[in-house]
Write a protein that holds these residues in place. Structure first.
Motif, mmCIF file in Angstrom:
data_model
loop_
_atom_site.group_PDB
_atom_site.id
_atom_site.type_symbol
_atom_site.label_atom_id
_atom_site.label_comp_id
_atom_site.label_asym_id
_atom_site.label_seq_id
_atom_site.Cartn_x
_atom_site.Cartn_y
_atom_site.Cartn_z
ATOM 1 N N GLY A 188 9.808 1.158 -10.006
ATOM 2 C CA GLY A 188 10.059 1.687 -8.670
ATOM 3 C C GLY A 188 9.271 2.960 -8.384
ATOM 4 N N GLU A 189 8.780 3.067 -7.158
ATOM 5 C CA GLU A 189 8.088 4.287 -6.771
ATOM 6 C C GLU A 189 9.106 5.375 -6.458
ATOM 7 O OE1 GLU A 189 8.083 1.521 -4.889
ATOM 8 O OE2 GLU A 189 6.059 0.732 -4.606
ATOM 9 N N ARG A 190 8.664 6.617 -6.535
ATOM 10 C CA ARG A 190 9.531 7.713 -6.142
ATOM 11 C C ARG A 190 9.547 7.769 -4.628
ATOM 12 N NH1 ARG A 190 9.269 13.997 -8.232
ATOM 13 N NH2 ARG A 190 11.179 14.686 -7.167
ATOM 14 N N PRO A 191 10.699 7.548 -3.994
ATOM 15 C CA PRO A 191 10.744 7.481 -2.532
ATOM 16 C C PRO A 191 10.489 8.831 -1.875
ATOM 17 C CG PRO A 191 12.971 7.431 -3.428
ATOM 18 C CD PRO A 191 12.027 7.324 -4.605
ATOM 19 N N VAL A 192 9.842 8.768 -0.719
ATOM 20 C CA VAL A 192 9.589 9.961 0.082
ATOM 21 C C VAL A 192 10.727 10.122 1.084
ATOM 22 C CG1 VAL A 192 8.051 11.009 1.775
ATOM 23 C CG2 VAL A 192 7.099 9.771 -0.170
ATOM 24 N N ASN A 232 0.828 -1.204 0.000
ATOM 25 C CA ASN A 232 0.000 0.000 0.000
ATOM 26 C C ASN A 232 0.864 1.255 0.000
ATOM 27 O OD1 ASN A 232 -3.064 -0.652 0.342
ATOM 28 N ND2 ASN A 232 -2.030 -2.075 1.716
ATOM 29 N N GLY A 233 1.850 1.265 -0.877
ATOM 30 C CA GLY A 233 2.648 2.472 -1.025
ATOM 31 C C GLY A 233 4.142 2.282 -0.915
ATOM 32 N N ARG A 234 4.572 1.398 -0.001
ATOM 33 C CA ARG A 234 5.995 1.117 0.194
ATOM 34 C C ARG A 234 6.778 2.419 0.392
ATOM 35 N NH1 ARG A 234 9.253 -3.520 -3.244
ATOM 36 N NH2 ARG A 234 11.047 -3.654 -1.845
ATOM 37 N N GLU A 235 7.844 2.666 -0.404
ATOM 38 C CA GLU A 235 8.664 3.866 -0.214
ATOM 39 C C GLU A 235 7.975 5.145 -0.654
ATOM 40 O OE1 GLU A 235 10.116 1.126 -1.564
ATOM 41 O OE2 GLU A 235 11.667 0.602 -0.096
ATOM 42 N N ALA A 236 6.839 5.021 -1.340
ATOM 43 C CA ALA A 236 6.149 6.205 -1.849
ATOM 44 C C ALA A 236 5.309 6.902 -0.780
ATOM 45 C CB ALA A 236 5.257 5.829 -3.033
ATOM 46 N N ILE A 237 5.255 6.332 0.433
ATOM 47 C CA ILE A 237 4.525 6.965 1.530
ATOM 48 C C ILE A 237 5.497 7.263 2.663
ATOM 49 C CG2 ILE A 237 2.317 5.889 0.966
ATOM 50 C CD1 ILE A 237 2.849 3.836 3.147
ATOM 51 N N GLY A 238 5.160 8.248 3.488
ATOM 52 C CA GLY A 238 6.045 8.632 4.584
ATOM 53 C C GLY A 238 5.985 7.660 5.746
ATOM 54 N N TRP A 239 6.965 7.757 6.637
ATOM 55 C CA TRP A 239 7.041 6.847 7.778
ATOM 56 C C TRP A 239 5.839 6.931 8.701
ATOM 57 C CZ3 TRP A 239 9.716 2.643 8.897
ATOM 58 C CH2 TRP A 239 10.836 2.359 8.114
ATOM 59 N N PRO A 240 5.311 8.107 9.005
ATOM 60 C CA PRO A 240 4.124 8.139 9.879
ATOM 61 C C PRO A 240 2.973 7.312 9.313
ATOM 62 C CG PRO A 240 5.088 10.322 9.720
ATOM 63 C CD PRO A 240 5.798 9.468 8.703
ATOM 64 N N GLU A 241 2.756 7.403 7.998
ATOM 65 C CA GLU A 241 1.671 6.634 7.381
ATOM 66 C C GLU A 241 1.981 5.144 7.408
ATOM 67 O OE1 GLU A 241 -0.889 6.340 3.206
ATOM 68 O OE2 GLU A 241 0.573 7.948 3.498
ATOM 69 N N ARG A 242 3.247 4.786 7.188
ATOM 70 C CA ARG A 242 3.624 3.363 7.245
ATOM 71 C C ARG A 242 3.336 2.790 8.629
ATOM 72 N NH1 ARG A 242 9.528 2.683 4.376
ATOM 73 N NH2 ARG A 242 9.444 4.579 3.112
ATOM 74 N N ILE A 243 3.693 3.547 9.647
ATOM 75 C CA ILE A 243 3.465 3.071 11.010
ATOM 76 C C ILE A 243 1.975 2.881 11.274
ATOM 77 C CG2 ILE A 243 3.611 3.744 13.438
ATOM 78 C CD1 ILE A 243 6.354 4.978 12.795
#
Length: 210
Positions: free
Chosen positions: A190-194, A149-160
């Motif tokens: 590859g997604e564009r990393p945040v 659901n996003g991997r590196e393309a989402i920020g750490w707060p959302e990943r958590i």
């Protein structure tokens, strides 16, 4: 149900390690020929309840990757877009997800699960808030809800938040859904990393207090 997951993880890991042994060996040889040793890295990660364990992974970067990090990012462990440190085998392995295969050994040892929150670096976990530490309530996984659901393309707060949602809503059916989605996304572009601003800021704040 958790016992079924525990047993299933280990049986699956053992079977896959045997079936994939020729592929595992071929990847290791490719890495060695391209850039020398080591072919597999063991990096300390935070596991269930914060226990440290050595997560295994194929080396996908040049040998002096950490030394070059300050030239590319404020976070030496952060994801860099079009990272020049990634080797030719590394680009292929990352795109296909094959770089994670050595973690089947971690699953077999009971340090990881096939599905769960991805294990953070020990240095990152040291900066967790009490809320963040909820993601350490289960074994980390080779793949997980935030991975599909996003991997590196989402920020750490959302990943958590996604990881905590997974823990709160866990079921065997959800694990199967995540595994299926993981396989269908292999080979994706590859997604564009945040930029990992959260961990960068927390590391700076911790350093200032010391």
């Amino acid at each position: 149900m958790r016992l079924v997951k525990w047993i299933g993880d280990r049986i699956a890991a053992a079977v896959l390690l045997i079936l994939l042994s020729p592929l595992l060996a071929a990847i290791a040889v490719w890495i060695l020929i391209d850039g020398g040793r080591p072919a597999i890295l063991a990096q300390d990660r935070a596991g269930k309840d914060g226990r440290t364990f050595p997560m295994r992974k194929y080396r996908t970067m040049v040998q002096n990757a950490l030394e070059l990090a300050p030239q590319l990012t404020d976070d030496p462990f952060g994801v860099v877009e079009n990272d020049p440190r990634v080797t030719k085998p590394g680009r292929f392995l990352r795109r296909t997800g094959l770089d994670e295969l050595p973690q089947l050994w971690n699953v077999l040892k009971g340090e990881m699960s096939l599905v769960g929150p991805r294990p953070d670096l020990v240095e990152q976990a040291a900066n967790y808030t009490d809320h963040d530490r909820r993601r350490l309530a289960v074994e980390p996984g080779i793949t997980g809800w935030s991975q599909v659901n996003g991997r590196e393309a989402i920020g750490w707060p959302e990943r958590i938040e996604q990881d905590i949602w997974y823990i709160d809503h866990w079921s065997l059916r959800l694990d199967v859904k995540i595994l299926v989605r993981t396989f269908t996304e292999l080979g994706r572009s590859g997604e564009r990393p945040v930029e990992d601003t959260m961990n960068i800021e927390r590391a700076r704040a911790r350093a200032e207090k010391q």
